[in-house]
Design a protein around this motif. Structure first.
Motif, PDB file in Angstrom:
ATOM      1  N   SER A   1       0.824  -1.211   0.000  1.00 55.53           N
ATOM      2  CA  SER A   1       0.000   0.000   0.000  1.00 55.53           C
ATOM      3  C   SER A   1       0.854   1.256   0.000  1.00 55.53           C
ATOM      4  CB  SER A   1      -0.918   0.011   1.228  1.00 55.53           C
ATOM      5  OG  SER A   1      -0.141   0.053   2.421  1.00 55.53           O
ATOM      6  N   ALA A   2       2.081   1.140   0.461  1.00 55.85           N
ATOM      7  CA  ALA A   2       3.057   2.232   0.468  1.00 55.85           C
ATOM      8  C   ALA A   2       4.431   1.602   0.606  1.00 55.85           C
ATOM      9  CB  ALA A   2       2.784   3.212   1.614  1.00 55.85           C
ATOM     10  N   GLY A   3       5.461   2.391   0.367  1.00 62.54           N
ATOM     11  CA  GLY A   3       6.806   1.845   0.402  1.00 62.54           C
ATOM     12  C   GLY A   3       7.239   1.439   1.795  1.00 62.54           C
ATOM     13  N   HIS A   4       8.285   0.628   1.854  1.00 60.82           N
ATOM     14  CA  HIS A   4       8.855   0.224   3.138  1.00 60.82           C
ATOM     15  C   HIS A   4       9.271   1.462   3.936  1.00 60.82           C
ATOM     16  CE1 HIS A   4       9.111  -4.134   2.303  1.00 60.82           C
ATOM     17  NE2 HIS A   4       9.252  -3.736   1.043  1.00 60.82           N
ATOM     18  N   HIS A   5       9.090   1.391   5.244  1.00 55.27           N
ATOM     19  CA  HIS A   5       9.427   2.449   6.191  1.00 55.27           C
ATOM     20  C   HIS A   5       8.493   3.657   6.058  1.00 55.27           C
ATOM     21  CE1 HIS A   5      13.777   0.891   7.034  1.00 55.27           C
ATOM     22  NE2 HIS A   5      12.946  -0.101   6.768  1.00 55.27           N
ATOM     23  N   HIS A   6       7.324   3.455   5.483  1.00 60.53           N
ATOM     24  CA  HIS A   6       6.313   4.501   5.345  1.00 60.53           C
ATOM     25  C   HIS A   6       5.199   4.243   6.349  1.00 60.53           C
ATOM     26  CE1 HIS A   6       3.092   6.943   3.534  1.00 60.53           C
ATOM     27  NE2 HIS A   6       4.033   7.544   2.822  1.00 60.53           N
ATOM     28  N   GLN A   7       4.606   5.315   6.879  1.00 54.88           N
ATOM     29  CA  GLN A   7       3.594   5.160   7.920  1.00 54.88           C
ATOM     30  C   GLN A   7       2.312   4.492   7.434  1.00 54.88           C
ATOM     31  OE1 GLN A   7       2.456   9.009   9.359  1.00 54.88           O
ATOM     32  NE2 GLN A   7       1.837   9.787   7.351  1.00 54.88           N
ATOM     33  N   ARG A   8       2.116   4.392   6.125  1.00 54.71           N
ATOM     34  CA  ARG A   8       0.939   3.702   5.568  1.00 54.71           C
ATOM     35  C   ARG A   8       1.311   2.337   4.978  1.00 54.71           C
ATOM     36  NH1 ARG A   8      -3.806   6.135   4.395  1.00 54.71           N
ATOM     37  NH2 ARG A   8      -3.949   4.982   2.424  1.00 54.71           N
ATOM     38  N   PHE A   9       2.463   1.810   5.336  1.00 55.39           N
ATOM     39  CA  PHE A   9       2.894   0.511   4.808  1.00 55.39           C
ATOM     40  C   PHE A   9       1.901  -0.591   5.196  1.00 55.39           C
ATOM     41  CE2 PHE A   9       5.033  -3.576   5.253  1.00 55.39           C
ATOM     42  CZ  PHE A   9       5.720  -3.689   4.054  1.00 55.39           C
ATOM     43  N   ASP A  10       1.614  -1.436   4.249  1.00 54.43           N
ATOM     44  CA  ASP A  10       0.813  -2.650   4.462  1.00 54.43           C
ATOM     45  C   ASP A  10       1.091  -3.542   3.261  1.00 54.43           C
ATOM     46  OD1 ASP A  10      -0.966  -4.410   5.665  1.00 54.43           O
ATOM     47  OD2 ASP A  10      -2.734  -3.491   4.734  1.00 54.43           O
ATOM     48  N   PHE A  11       0.837  -4.836   3.395  1.00 51.71           N
ATOM     49  CA  PHE A  11       1.143  -5.740   2.286  1.00 51.71           C
ATOM     50  C   PHE A  11       0.013  -6.741   2.070  1.00 51.71           C
ATOM     51  CE2 PHE A  11       3.053  -7.682   6.080  1.00 51.71           C
ATOM     52  CZ  PHE A  11       2.576  -8.983   6.022  1.00 51.71           C
ATOM     53  N   ASP A  12      -0.008  -7.301   0.871  1.00 52.85           N
ATOM     54  CA  ASP A  12      -0.962  -8.343   0.510  1.00 52.85           C
ATOM     55  C   ASP A  12      -0.621  -9.612   1.296  1.00 52.85           C
ATOM     56  OD1 ASP A  12      -2.591 -10.250  -0.648  1.00 52.85           O
ATOM     57  OD2 ASP A  12      -1.770 -10.031  -2.677  1.00 52.85           O
ATOM     58  N   GLU A  13      -1.511 -10.021   2.180  1.00 53.35           N
ATOM     59  CA  GLU A  13      -1.229 -11.140   3.077  1.00 53.35           C
ATOM     60  C   GLU A  13      -1.186 -12.494   2.379  1.00 53.35           C
ATOM     61  OE1 GLU A  13      -2.945  -9.324   7.269  1.00 53.35           O
ATOM     62  OE2 GLU A  13      -4.355 -10.237   5.859  1.00 53.35           O
ATOM     63  N   GLU A  14      -1.553 -12.548   1.105  1.00 54.14           N
ATOM     64  CA  GLU A  14      -1.438 -13.805   0.364  1.00 54.14           C
ATOM     65  C   GLU A  14       0.014 -14.230   0.187  1.00 54.14           C
ATOM     66  OE1 GLU A  14      -3.742 -16.117  -0.726  1.00 54.14           O
ATOM     67  OE2 GLU A  14      -4.873 -14.931   0.731  1.00 54.14           O
ATOM     68  N   VAL A  15       0.950 -13.306   0.419  1.00 53.84           N
ATOM     69  CA  VAL A  15       2.360 -13.677   0.320  1.00 53.84           C
ATOM     70  C   VAL A  15       2.754 -14.633   1.442  1.00 53.84           C
ATOM     71  CG1 VAL A  15       3.275 -11.780   1.744  1.00 53.84           C
ATOM     72  CG2 VAL A  15       4.674 -12.741  -0.095  1.00 53.84           C
ATOM     73  N   LEU A  16       2.027 -14.632   2.546  1.00 53.08           N
ATOM     74  CA  LEU A  16       2.415 -15.462   3.694  1.00 53.08           C
ATOM     75  C   LEU A  16       2.324 -16.957   3.367  1.00 53.08           C
ATOM     76  CD1 LEU A  16       0.700 -13.359   6.514  1.00 53.08           C
ATOM     77  CD2 LEU A  16       3.097 -13.304   5.790  1.00 53.08           C
ATOM     78  N   PRO A  17       1.171 -17.473   2.914  1.00 53.78           N
ATOM     79  CA  PRO A  17       1.150 -18.908   2.560  1.00 53.78           C
ATOM     80  C   PRO A  17       2.062 -19.246   1.396  1.00 53.78           C
ATOM     81  CG  PRO A  17      -0.931 -17.839   1.978  1.00 53.78           C
ATOM     82  CD  PRO A  17      -0.168 -16.870   2.821  1.00 53.78           C
ATOM     83  N   LEU A  18       2.244 -18.298   0.457  1.00 45.05           N
ATOM     84  CA  LEU A  18       3.154 -18.566  -0.663  1.00 45.05           C
ATOM     85  C   LEU A  18       4.577 -18.768  -0.157  1.00 45.05           C
ATOM     86  CD1 LEU A  18       3.935 -18.675  -3.660  1.00 45.05           C
ATOM     87  CD2 LEU A  18       4.158 -16.182  -3.592  1.00 45.05           C
ATOM     88  N   ALA A  19       5.033 -17.889   0.738  1.00 46.27           N
ATOM     89  CA  ALA A  19       6.393 -18.014   1.263  1.00 46.27           C
ATOM     90  C   ALA A  19       6.553 -19.278   2.095  1.00 46.27           C
ATOM     91  CB  ALA A  19       6.737 -16.783   2.103  1.00 46.27           C
ATOM     92  N   VAL A  20       5.563 -19.587   2.921  1.00 53.60           N
ATOM     93  CA  VAL A  20       5.642 -20.795   3.752  1.00 53.60           C
ATOM     94  C   VAL A  20       5.687 -22.039   2.867  1.00 53.60           C
ATOM     95  CG1 VAL A  20       4.418 -22.192   5.448  1.00 53.60           C
ATOM     96  CG2 VAL A  20       4.560 -19.717   5.755  1.00 53.60           C
TER      97      VAL A  20
END
Length: 461
Positions: free
Chosen positions: A406-425
């Motif tokens: 949703s925003a770049g790393h180290h940004h106060q609005r940072f968030d990510f698509d949680e579908e990456v979690l099962p993919l990485a696992v």
């Protein structure tokens, strides 16, 4: 080589998906920055022990004398008490107290094979999270509740991936070989924590090492087998000590620490860039002075150098120290500095990168496999762990799992698509199932390990 995951892995992963989301959001809500990850580490240790892992925490896996950038004791004590109030598991806190927040878990399969280690990080950033109504963590009630601390780089996801792997490995133990280590590292931000775990001997018996990150500008569905763009870096805190004086009555009696620091800041940014590769220098903080009519007696600079190679960074650091000493001498003040963080550069092992690329090609959920990414970016102290593994004859790499942000790393609005979690696992577990491959074995040439087999070293206080 196109491979699909085993039915056992997929069934276990499907059952795990809701828990991955719960873990990630819990860690995000109770964000804890470097060396104060008391609640996070205690929950991780409790879950790992419940699963049957051999768990080591605190000074058994964090060398006291090698920590960098540790907060003041009062800050550590307040953070520990807050962790208690927020649900930390009490029985782990005595070992974690004082900022010894590392956790290492080991699973012995009982069958011969390599020592495979996965490293994930625990810490949040020193940042206030956005309270905008359209920020998803605000909308869905898991924004950070801790002032000045936010998971704005995805480490809440990394910790979750580590716990997800821990559960899957228990389910798949009959199909695994060798020993698996899960390394939960504190204080990655500011590259402060890895060295202390390296010096504690955590990596000395590791044959295969994989560190991970999510996002970093890589789109969802893409996986980087070996990121090679992290810059070597040194973080320095410089203190100038002069002599105060009345700025109107007798300014000649003073020695101006502020002026020395200001001249140093200008001189640091004037250091020429290096011809042999990317180089960086930045002064991020300058604090000085007590009043407009007082010759300032004290000043502090917080700065960093970076280099595409460790040699380039060493040269930038050498020049930076010359500037700091020279500026102090010009104004007749004293200058002291301390190391606040450090990471070397380390290239991923080509043999391990090739192995990963071949094994994950065609894996469910992966659209694009990127063998090596050479784009210069920030710095990562997992490279210090990689370096130790490679020095001792093992293979190491740094994988990136793409995720829409949703925003770049180290940004106060940072968030990510949680579908990456099962993919990485799924991907990392799949690699563990194949880790005893003869194609890898022939490239591992281990040097003699310490008598304790590398599991830990004596404490150094």
């Amino acid at each position: 080589m196109s491979i699909v995951t085993t039915p056992d892995l997929e069934r276990a992963l499907d059952a795990l998906r809701p828990q991955l989301k719960r873990w990630r959001r819990d860690f995000h809500h109770y964000a804890e920055s470097g060396w104060v990850e008391f609640r996070t580490a205690s929950i991780v240790a409790e879950e790992l022990e419940r699963l049957g892992y051999a768990v080591s925490v605190g000074r058994d896996v964090v060398d006291a004398g090698s920590r960098m950038g540790v907060p003041e004791p009062e800050f550590l004590a307040r953070a520990l008490e807050r962790a208690r109030e927020q649900g930390a598991i009490e029985r782990w806190l005595p070992a974690l107290a004082g900022g010894y927040t590392g956790v290492v878990a080991e699973l012995d399969t009982g069958r011969p094979g390599p020592v495979l280690a996965y490293r994930v990080d625990l810490d949040a950033l020193d940042l206030d999270e956005s309270d905008d109504d359209d920020h998803r963590p605000v909308q869905e009630g898991f924004a950070s509740c801790n002032t000045g601390m936010m998971h704005a780089c995805g480490h809440d996801g990394h910790t979750t991936i580590g716990l997800g792997l821990a559960r899957l490995f228990v389910e798949l133990k009959a199909q695994l070989s060798g020993r698996i280590k899960l390394i939960f590292q504190p204080a990655e931000e500011g590259v402060r924590g890895a060295r202390s775990m390296v010096e504690a001997g955590v990596l000395d018996d590791v044959d295969l090492f994989i560190a991970t990150h999510i996002g970093t500008g890589v789109p969802s569905g893409s996986v980087v087998c070996g990121h090679n763009g992290y810059l070597a870096t040194t973080k320095l805190d410089a203190t100038f000590s002069g002599v105060p004086a009345h700025a109107g009555a007798n300014p000649e009696d003073g020695n101006n620490a502020l002026l020395a620091a200001a001249q140093a800041a200008l001189g640091l940014h004037a250091i020429p860039r290096h011809s042999q590769g990317a180089s960086r220098i930045n002064v991020g903080v300058l604090n000085a002075g007590s009043g407009r009519n007082v010759v300032p007696a004290n000043a502090t600079l917080k700065l960093e150098t970076r280099g595409e190679t460790s040699a380039i960074n060493d040269e930038m650091q050498r020049r930076a120290l010359n500037v700091l000493h020279g500026a102090a001498q010009m104004q007749g003040v004293e200058m002291d500095y301390r190391l606040a963080g450090e990471a070397r550069n380390c290239e991923p092992s080509p043999e391990l990168v090739t192995f990963i690329r071949e094994r994950i090609d065609g894996l469910t959920g992966i659209d694009t496999v990127i063998p090596v990414e050479n784009r210069p970016s920030g710095s990562e102290d997992a490279t210090t762990m990689m370096q130790r593994v490679r020095e001792r004859g093992g293979l190491a790499t740094y994988m990136v799992f793409g995720a829409d942000l949703s925003a770049g790393h180290h940004h106060q609005r940072f968030d990510f698509d949680e579908e990456v979690l099962p993919l990485a696992v799924r991907t990392l577990a799949h690699l563990a199932l194949a880790a005893d491959d003869p194609a890898l074995k022939r490239h591992i040439v281990k040097k003699d390990s310490p008598a304790n087999n590398g599991s830990r070293r004596p404490r150094r206080d």
